[in-house]
Motif scaffolding. Structure first.
Motif, PDB file in Angstrom:
ATOM      1  N   LEU A 137      59.499  46.312  65.406  1.00 25.85           N
ATOM      2  CA  LEU A 137      59.751  44.952  64.951  1.00 25.85           C
ATOM      3  C   LEU A 137      58.605  44.455  64.079  1.00 25.85           C
ATOM      4  CD1 LEU A 137      61.184  42.159  65.031  1.00 25.85           C
ATOM      5  CD2 LEU A 137      59.966  41.726  67.178  1.00 25.85           C
ATOM      6  N   PHE A 138      57.378  44.676  64.516  1.00 27.94           N
ATOM      7  CA  PHE A 138      56.215  44.213  63.747  1.00 27.94           C
ATOM      8  C   PHE A 138      56.177  44.854  62.361  1.00 27.94           C
ATOM      9  CE2 PHE A 138      51.827  45.128  62.398  1.00 27.94           C
ATOM     10  CZ  PHE A 138      51.427  43.831  62.102  1.00 27.94           C
ATOM     11  N   THR A 139      56.365  46.167  62.304  1.00 31.71           N
ATOM     12  CA  THR A 139      56.329  46.856  61.006  1.00 31.71           C
ATOM     13  C   THR A 139      57.443  46.369  60.097  1.00 31.71           C
ATOM     14  OG1 THR A 139      55.464  48.815  62.150  1.00 31.71           O
ATOM     15  CG2 THR A 139      56.281  49.125  59.915  1.00 31.71           C
ATOM     16  N   THR A 140      58.629  46.204  60.656  1.00 32.08           N
ATOM     17  CA  THR A 140      59.778  45.775  59.870  1.00 32.08           C
ATOM     18  C   THR A 140      59.574  44.376  59.303  1.00 32.08           C
ATOM     19  OG1 THR A 140      61.257  47.136  61.220  1.00 32.08           O
ATOM     20  CG2 THR A 140      62.264  45.378  59.921  1.00 32.08           C
ATOM     21  N   VAL A 141      59.130  43.441  60.154  1.00 31.63           N
ATOM     22  CA  VAL A 141      58.981  42.069  59.676  1.00 31.63           C
ATOM     23  C   VAL A 141      57.804  41.944  58.712  1.00 31.63           C
ATOM     24  CG1 VAL A 141      60.060  41.097  61.735  1.00 31.63           C
ATOM     25  CG2 VAL A 141      57.576  41.327  61.661  1.00 31.63           C
ATOM     26  N   ALA A 142      56.775  42.777  58.876  1.00 25.17           N
ATOM     27  CA  ALA A 142      55.642  42.728  57.944  1.00 25.17           C
ATOM     28  C   ALA A 142      56.093  43.140  56.545  1.00 25.17           C
ATOM     29  CB  ALA A 142      54.514  43.628  58.431  1.00 25.17           C
ATOM     30  N   VAL A 143      56.827  44.242  56.459  1.00 25.14           N
ATOM     31  CA  VAL A 143      57.339  44.694  55.157  1.00 25.14           C
ATOM     32  C   VAL A 143      58.342  43.683  54.610  1.00 25.14           C
ATOM     33  CG1 VAL A 143      58.681  46.485  53.994  1.00 25.14           C
ATOM     34  CG2 VAL A 143      56.932  47.123  55.662  1.00 25.14           C
ATOM     35  N   GLY A 144      59.214  43.184  55.473  1.00 27.27           N
ATOM     36  CA  GLY A 144      60.191  42.192  55.037  1.00 27.27           C
ATOM     37  C   GLY A 144      59.534  40.920  54.532  1.00 27.27           C
ATOM     38  N   THR A 145      58.460  40.488  55.177  1.00 23.48           N
ATOM     39  CA  THR A 145      57.746  39.287  54.747  1.00 23.48           C
ATOM     40  C   THR A 145      57.178  39.457  53.340  1.00 23.48           C
ATOM     41  OG1 THR A 145      57.176  38.648  57.009  1.00 23.48           O
ATOM     42  CG2 THR A 145      55.784  37.786  55.244  1.00 23.48           C
ATOM     43  N   VAL A 146      56.579  40.615  53.082  1.00 29.01           N
ATOM     44  CA  VAL A 146      56.018  40.869  51.749  1.00 29.01           C
ATOM     45  C   VAL A 146      57.125  40.816  50.690  1.00 29.01           C
ATOM     46  CG1 VAL A 146      54.887  42.584  50.288  1.00 29.01           C
ATOM     47  CG2 VAL A 146      54.076  42.212  52.620  1.00 29.01           C
ATOM     48  N   GLY A 190      62.090  40.531  74.575  1.00 31.46           N
ATOM     49  CA  GLY A 190      61.687  41.617  73.691  1.00 31.46           C
ATOM     50  C   GLY A 190      62.378  41.584  72.347  1.00 31.46           C
ATOM     51  N   VAL A 191      62.835  40.398  71.913  1.00 31.65           N
ATOM     52  CA  VAL A 191      63.463  40.246  70.596  1.00 31.65           C
ATOM     53  C   VAL A 191      62.542  39.388  69.734  1.00 31.65           C
ATOM     54  CG1 VAL A 191      65.773  40.445  71.555  1.00 31.65           C
ATOM     55  CG2 VAL A 191      64.745  38.189  71.327  1.00 31.65           C
ATOM     56  N   GLY A 192      62.805  39.386  68.424  1.00 30.14           N
ATOM     57  CA  GLY A 192      61.941  38.626  67.532  1.00 30.14           C
ATOM     58  C   GLY A 192      62.162  37.129  67.608  1.00 30.14           C
ATOM     59  N   GLY A 193      63.325  36.700  68.089  1.00 26.57           N
ATOM     60  CA  GLY A 193      63.630  35.278  68.140  1.00 26.57           C
ATOM     61  C   GLY A 193      64.248  34.755  66.859  1.00 26.57           C
ATOM     62  N   GLY A 194      64.377  35.614  65.835  1.00 32.91           N
ATOM     63  CA  GLY A 194      64.940  35.169  64.568  1.00 32.91           C
ATOM     64  C   GLY A 194      66.395  34.749  64.676  1.00 32.91           C
ATOM     65  N   PHE A 195      67.148  35.340  65.621  1.00 32.57           N
ATOM     66  CA  PHE A 195      68.545  34.952  65.801  1.00 32.57           C
ATOM     67  C   PHE A 195      68.657  33.490  66.181  1.00 32.57           C
ATOM     68  CE2 PHE A 195      67.347  35.676  70.167  1.00 32.57           C
ATOM     69  CZ  PHE A 195      68.157  34.832  70.913  1.00 32.57           C
ATOM     70  N   LEU A 196      67.601  32.928  66.767  1.00 35.52           N
ATOM     71  CA  LEU A 196      67.557  31.522  67.130  1.00 35.52           C
ATOM     72  C   LEU A 196      66.810  30.703  66.086  1.00 35.52           C
ATOM     73  CD1 LEU A 196      68.128  29.356  69.290  1.00 35.52           C
ATOM     74  CD2 LEU A 196      65.989  30.044  70.406  1.00 35.52           C
ATOM     75  N   LEU A 197      65.680  31.224  65.592  1.00 32.38           N
ATOM     76  CA  LEU A 197      64.832  30.466  64.679  1.00 32.38           C
ATOM     77  C   LEU A 197      65.487  30.230  63.324  1.00 32.38           C
ATOM     78  CD1 LEU A 197      62.179  29.107  63.990  1.00 32.38           C
ATOM     79  CD2 LEU A 197      61.226  31.350  63.434  1.00 32.38           C
ATOM     80  N   THR A 240      54.050  36.771  66.360  1.00 41.75           N
ATOM     81  CA  THR A 240      54.739  36.842  67.654  1.00 41.75           C
ATOM     82  C   THR A 240      54.895  38.276  68.136  1.00 41.75           C
ATOM     83  OG1 THR A 240      55.984  34.849  67.070  1.00 41.75           O
ATOM     84  CG2 THR A 240      56.826  36.172  68.886  1.00 41.75           C
ATOM     85  N   SER A 241      55.288  39.165  67.234  1.00 34.15           N
ATOM     86  CA  SER A 241      55.563  40.548  67.633  1.00 34.15           C
ATOM     87  C   SER A 241      54.295  41.282  68.044  1.00 34.15           C
ATOM     88  CB  SER A 241      56.275  41.298  66.509  1.00 34.15           C
ATOM     89  OG  SER A 241      55.515  41.263  65.319  1.00 34.15           O
ATOM     90  N   ILE A 242      53.197  41.068  67.345  1.00 35.52           N
ATOM     91  CA  ILE A 242      51.970  41.776  67.712  1.00 35.52           C
ATOM     92  C   ILE A 242      51.420  41.241  69.028  1.00 35.52           C
ATOM     93  CG2 ILE A 242      50.289  40.322  66.512  1.00 35.52           C
ATOM     94  CD1 ILE A 242      50.346  44.176  66.674  1.00 35.52           C
ATOM     95  N   ALA A 243      51.598  39.925  69.281  1.00 33.74           N
ATOM     96  CA  ALA A 243      51.164  39.357  70.563  1.00 33.74           C
ATOM     97  C   ALA A 243      51.985  39.931  71.716  1.00 33.74           C
ATOM     98  CB  ALA A 243      51.283  37.830  70.525  1.00 33.74           C
ATOM     99  N   SER A 244      53.308  40.046  71.510  1.00 34.99           N
ATOM    100  CA  SER A 244      54.162  40.615  72.551  1.00 34.99           C
ATOM    101  C   SER A 244      53.856  42.097  72.766  1.00 34.99           C
ATOM    102  CB  SER A 244      55.644  40.462  72.160  1.00 34.99           C
ATOM    103  OG  SER A 244      56.003  39.108  72.098  1.00 34.99           O
TER     104      SER A 244
END
Length: 305
Positions: A233-242, A33-40, A66-70
């Motif tokens: 997670l999805f909302t956060t990474v979407a805004v962060g990506t932009v 249930g994590v984004g995997g960014g700590f590894l990626l 990844t987050s929306i699929a999970s």
């Protein structure tokens, strides 16, 4: 198949290798249930030689898929408490903006002189140190709790209210899906802000920090914790990506290659979580985070010597 990614990546990288990395990272993301960014993010920096700002931005970008699929998989399985996500979202969005601005400042800070006289980007050293500090604490605490749990009877999927449920700062909210009552709203908002800063600065989505908070701060079972926070997670990474893309820190080719594998891996990881017992999942999570810390320490030693 080798491609040149541009935007600061001055060498070719293998798309099939990126897709395989995405498969593994997606599996980890779905299982814990994590984004995997700590590894990626560290893998992109140290294995593929991607500059730190681009690694952070691209890691955030691929986690949108990844987050929306999970999230869809965990909704099907009936796991988690979406009220956590909705309450923490405002603070998280403010935090990701603050973290992105800080990353931009670090990227402009120039270089640092290593012991051998080699010029090392300041942002690389700072991110390495932050990763080591955060992940070491998480790995040690998670492993200790999981090891001690061997002597206790299995808890199943019950919530055992933790110390954060005793914070008494009104107003309060009930979280019936995970059996919690009178949880402090301001506490959740501030937690969202901290996780957002980590996401924008380190590209980790915040999940690897949020999981211990849910497990030991609020006392959720790992099955419920893994299904909680994914919408946040999805909302956060979407805004962060932009925000990262506007600063030129996102490689779509890099993100899409990883996303091909991670979208499949996240589905398989979510199914694995549904099958394995809590204590096994906690030990596996601690071991994985610990292995990531070792990889980062190795790189940090290379940078400073």
């Amino acid at each position: 198949m080798l491609v040149h990614l541009g935007i600061g990546v001055g060498h070719t990288v293998s798309l099939p290798a990126l897709a395989l990395v995405g498969l593994f990272v997606g599996y980890v993301a779905g299982m814990f249930g994590v984004g995997g960014g700590f590894l990626l993010t560290p893998v992109l920096m140290y294995v593929f030689g991607v500059p730190a700002p681009v690694a952070v931005g691209s890691a955030l970008s691929q986690k949108c898929g990844t987050s929306i699929a999970s999230f869809l998989k965990y909704r099907t399985l009936g796991r988690g408490e979406p009220r956590f996500d909705l309450i923490m979202m405002g603070g998280s969005l403010l935090g990701v903006d603050a973290g992105t601005r800080l990353l931009h400042r670090l990227a402009e800070a120039g270089t640092w002189q290593s012991a051998s006289g080699r010029a090392v980007p300041v942002v690389d050293v700072v991110l390495d140190v932050l990763f080591v500090v955060f992940l070491s604490g998480i790995a040690i605490y998670t492993f200790r709790e999981a090891w001690q749990a061997r002597r206790r009877p299995p808890r199943g999927d019950r919530t055992l209210p933790g110390p954060l449920t005793r914070v008494r700062i009104p107003p309060y909210v009930d979280l019936p899906n995970v059996g919690l009552r009178r949880v402090s709203l301001p506490l959740l908002a501030w937690l969202g802000f901290v996780l957002g800063v980590a996401s924008g600065l380190m590209g980790i989505g915040g999940g690897v920090l949020f999981m211990p908070v849910l497990l030991y701060g609020f006392g959720l079972s790992l099955h419920d914790a893994a299904g909680t926070g994914i919408l946040l997670l999805f909302t956060t990474v979407a805004v962060g990506t932009v925000e990262q893309a506007l600063r030129g820190f996102v490689s779509l080719e890099l993100a899409m290659a990883i996303l091909v594998g991670s979208s499949i891996g996240s589905q398989l990881g979510a199914l694995t979580t549904h099958v394995l017992p809590n204590r096994t999942l906690r030990l596996a999570f601690a071991v994985l985070v610990g292995a990531t810390v070792v990889m980062i320490l190795w790189d940090l030693a290379r940078l400073v010597r």
